[in-house]
Structures are given as C-alpha cells and as structure tokens.
Design a protein around this motif. Structure first.
Motif, PDB file in Angstrom:
ATOM      1  N   ASN A  48      -4.536  -0.130  -0.449  1.00 44.04           N
ATOM      2  CA  ASN A  48      -4.033  -1.063  -1.443  1.00 44.04           C
ATOM      3  C   ASN A  48      -3.139  -0.420  -2.490  1.00 44.04           C
ATOM      4  O   ASN A  48      -2.508  -1.121  -3.263  1.00 44.04           O
ATOM      5  CB  ASN A  48      -5.214  -1.747  -2.154  1.00 44.04           C
ATOM      6  N   ASP A  49      -3.082   0.905  -2.564  1.00 44.07           N
ATOM      7  CA  ASP A  49      -2.385   1.561  -3.661  1.00 44.07           C
ATOM      8  C   ASP A  49      -1.397   2.619  -3.181  1.00 44.07           C
ATOM      9  O   ASP A  49      -1.339   3.723  -3.721  1.00 44.07           O
ATOM     10  CB  ASP A  49      -3.393   2.209  -4.629  1.00 44.07           C
ATOM     11  N   ILE A  51       1.963   4.404  -3.033  1.00 44.91           N
ATOM     12  CA  ILE A  51       3.129   4.505  -3.893  1.00 44.91           C
ATOM     13  C   ILE A  51       4.315   4.997  -3.060  1.00 44.91           C
ATOM     14  O   ILE A  51       4.225   6.020  -2.387  1.00 44.91           O
ATOM     15  CB  ILE A  51       2.883   5.493  -5.056  1.00 44.91           C
ATOM     16  N   LYS A  69       5.738  -3.887   4.015  1.00 45.98           N
ATOM     17  CA  LYS A  69       4.928  -4.732   3.141  1.00 45.98           C
ATOM     18  C   LYS A  69       4.214  -5.847   3.904  1.00 45.98           C
ATOM     19  O   LYS A  69       3.275  -6.446   3.383  1.00 45.98           O
ATOM     20  CB  LYS A  69       5.811  -5.355   2.041  1.00 45.98           C
ATOM     21  N   LYS A  73      -0.097  -2.788   1.706  1.00 43.09           N
ATOM     22  CA  LYS A  73       0.157  -3.060   0.290  1.00 43.09           C
ATOM     23  C   LYS A  73       0.697  -1.804  -0.381  1.00 43.09           C
ATOM     24  O   LYS A  73       0.041  -0.767  -0.388  1.00 43.09           O
ATOM     25  CB  LYS A  73      -1.124  -3.529  -0.398  1.00 43.09           C
ATOM     26  N   GLU A  75       3.383  -0.105  -3.694  1.00 37.69           N
ATOM     27  CA  GLU A  75       4.086  -0.268  -4.967  1.00 37.69           C
ATOM     28  C   GLU A  75       5.294   0.674  -4.957  1.00 37.69           C
ATOM     29  O   GLU A  75       5.181   1.832  -4.546  1.00 37.69           O
ATOM     30  CB  GLU A  75       3.187   0.089  -6.153  1.00 37.69           C
ATOM     31  N   TYR A  77       7.930   2.901  -6.852  1.00 38.45           N
ATOM     32  CA  TYR A  77       8.123   3.599  -8.114  1.00 38.45           C
ATOM     33  C   TYR A  77       9.425   4.400  -8.045  1.00 38.45           C
ATOM     34  O   TYR A  77       9.921   4.709  -6.960  1.00 38.45           O
ATOM     35  CB  TYR A  77       6.971   4.585  -8.370  1.00 38.45           C
TER      36      TYR A  77
END
Length: 363
Positions: A48-49, A51, A69, A73, A75, A77
C-alpha cells in the motif's frame, strides 16, 4: 430413492465422526485462516505504500505509473523528498524510473527500475514483480510498433511473459491470497489419504459386504458411499475458502464461483486417487505413505507448494501433467474451461481404479 436414503445415512455417519471432521474441516480451516491472517499482517501493508520517483524524460514513465496503479497502490514523489524520507527511515524503499526509460523502450530495450532501500529492508512487497510485468508488456508493444503493428497494453496483459509473475488483472491474487489458495488446494489432494483409509476400513470391517445383504444393488451402495465422501470433501474445502475470504482476504470472494468449481473438481481427483490406491495397495500403512508421496510430488510440480512461476524450467516441464496446475491456472486466469482438464484427471484415475463391487467388498 434407495440411493438417497443410503447417501443420507453415510453422510450422517461421516459427519458424526470426530476424526473425519477434524481432518477434513477443523484442522485445515485453522491452518488456512491462521496463515492468511499472518501473511496479510506481514505483507498486506507493504503493497500500500510504494514510493515511486519518475525521472523519465519522455512520456513512457507516466504511462508506466498509470498502468501499475491498476494493481499496485503507489505514491509518486520527487526524488529529493523520497531520499529525505528514506534517510529518516520513514520508508524502507523507494523506486526510481530512470531518465532513459522512454528512450530504451522505443528501441525495444528493457529498462530497469532502480530501487533505493535501507539495508535492513527485506522488500516483501510485490512492486518489482508487477513492474516487471508492465515493462515486459511495454517492451513487447514497442517491438510490435517497430514492425508496423499496433498492439495495446491491454491486449498484451493477457499474454504470458517469461518474467511476469503477477498479472495485470485487478482481481488477481496477491501473495498472501495465493498462499491461502495453494494451502487449500494442497489440503484437497491430501484428503485422498482419508478417503482411501475410509474405503480400506469399510472393506476390512466387512461393512460393505454386509450392506449387500440388505437387498440394495452393490452399485447403489458403493455409489452412495463415494458420493458422501466427495460431498464431505467438496463442501468442507469450499466453506474453508469462503471463510478465509471473509476473514483474511475479502477480495478472494470475487473468484469464489470459479474457485469452488475447481476445488470440487479437485475433490473428484482426490476421491479417484483414493479409490485407485485403496484398490491396488492392501496394506494400511503403505496406503498412507504412497498417497503422501503422490500428493507432495504433484503439489510441488503443480505449483501449490511454490508458485509455478518460481519453479525451475526443468520442473515446470512436468507441471501440466498435474491437476493442481490446471486448477490454479483456471482460478487465476478466470477460465472455467480449464476445470474440465481437472475432471479429465479424475476420470483417468477413476477408470484406472475401476473395480467390481464384489471384489472391493471382499478385498
């Protein structure tokens, strides 16, 4: 009518047997759900995290992020922020799409995603596996394009690649869910031991022989016994699948119908295998040993002990000769027609173990 009366009688007898319920339902249920909870706790949050830093000078980096995606999941940066978080140990790893990502893809060369991580980080997530799948598809699409053939990534997502381990399908199992499914499939095959031992004891205690004196046809008597054994196995493992889905991995419910179909087909395989071995082997201790060996070997080759994609090529050459392989492929790829191949395995084993009802009774 007599068949259903005998079926009901055998089902009651088996359900009341504590050893049968423990071996077929209670123990497998606790193990499967327990492992499911453990793996979800260990690796559930790692998916879930993730980067990702996009340093690509072209447009393919953004497309890669959009594609990954769909099943991971992440993110996005900038690199400075990602490096700062890594130094502060707020994250264990971050991934960078290189500057020449688009350039290499346009040439049909596979680019590499760089991973920056702490030495203590074990990276239990599946980002790299998913990234390999997406990149392989993008490289293949580029090769088609260079040959003046237009192919979309969506079309390629259904094709097998040499490196791909996790497919793009949104409903595909995560690592934890795959482990749960593999455990259940392994238990179904190992249930052949209980089935064979049940048939052996019925013959040893002359229960089947005495049943022939009731006026019922031998085929009806044995049919009721075998059907009861099949129903106990199929229903037990289907319920275990549903319970583990609800408790450990709710997303598994999406594939419940096709999973239950294949588990039922594997229950037929287990039943047929149990019949075959109980027909050939006359020693109770040997029955246990032989079925344990057969179950262990086929589960390993079929990918229910270790994911098929991680097996050496020398092993995968034999995988397609196991029912477990086809059941897993059917469930993972959403192809119910593969379940027919599992049924074919059951028919072959059942035919090999075909016996006259009088001879098994007197064995």
């Amino acid at each position: 009518m007599r068949f259903f009366i005998l079926l009901k009688s055998n089902l009651k007898r088996m359900v009341r047997s504590k050893s049968t319920i423990l071996a077929t339902f209670v123990i497998p249920c606790f193990i499967v759900i327990g492992f499911g909870l453990i793996f979800n706790k260990i690796i559930g949050n790692t998916d879930n995290d993730f980067i990702v830093v996009n340093s690509d000078r072209g447009s393919s980096g953004s497309e890669f992020i959009k594609e990954i995606k769909t099943n991971t999941k992440i993110e996005v940066y900038d690199k400075a922020k990602a490096e700062e978080r890594l130094k502060r140990k707020n994250i264990g790893v971050f991934y960078e799409i290189p500057e020449d990502f688009s350039e290499k893809l346009s040439k049909g060369v596979k680019p590499q995603i760089a991973a920056y991580k702490l030495e203590s980080n074990k990276d239990l997530g599946n980002f790299q596996l998913n990234a390999n799948t997406v990149i392989n598809h993008m490289v293949l699409r580029s090769e088609f394009k260079n040959s003046n053939k237009e192919v979309s990534l969506k079309d390629l997502s259904y094709e097998d690649t040499k490196i791909s381990v996790v497919s793009k399908d949104k409903s595909n199992f995560s690592i934890g869910e795959a482990i749960i499914l593999n455990l259940i499939i392994s238990f179904v095959l190992y249930s052949s031991i209980g089935i064979s031992m049940e048939l052996f004891r019925l013959g040893e205690q002359n229960i089947i022989t005495r049943s022939f004196t009731t006026g019922n046809k031998p085929t009806v008597i044995l049919g009721a016994i075998l059907t009861a054994l099949f129903l106990i196995s199929a229903v037990s493992y289907s319920v275990i699948y549903i319970l583990s889905s609800l408790i450990s991995s709710p997303s598994m419910l999406m594939k419940a119908p096709i999973a239950i179909l294949n588990l039922s087909c594997l229950a037929l395989v287990s039943l047929s295998l149990g019949i075959l071995v109980s027909r050939i082997v006359k020693n109770e201790s040997y029955i246990n040993v032989i079925l344990q060996a057969i179950s262990a070997i086929t589960c390993f080759l079929g990918g229910s002990f270790m994911p098929y994609e991680l097996l050496p090529k020398s092993i995968t050459a034999f995988s397609k000769f196991t029912p477990q392989y086809w059941a897993i492929q059917s469930i993972n790829n959403g192809k119910p027609q593969y379940a027919l191949i599992v049924v074919l395995f059951a028919l072959v084993l059942f035919t090999a173990g075909t016996f006259k009802t009088k001879s098994i009774a007197n064995a």
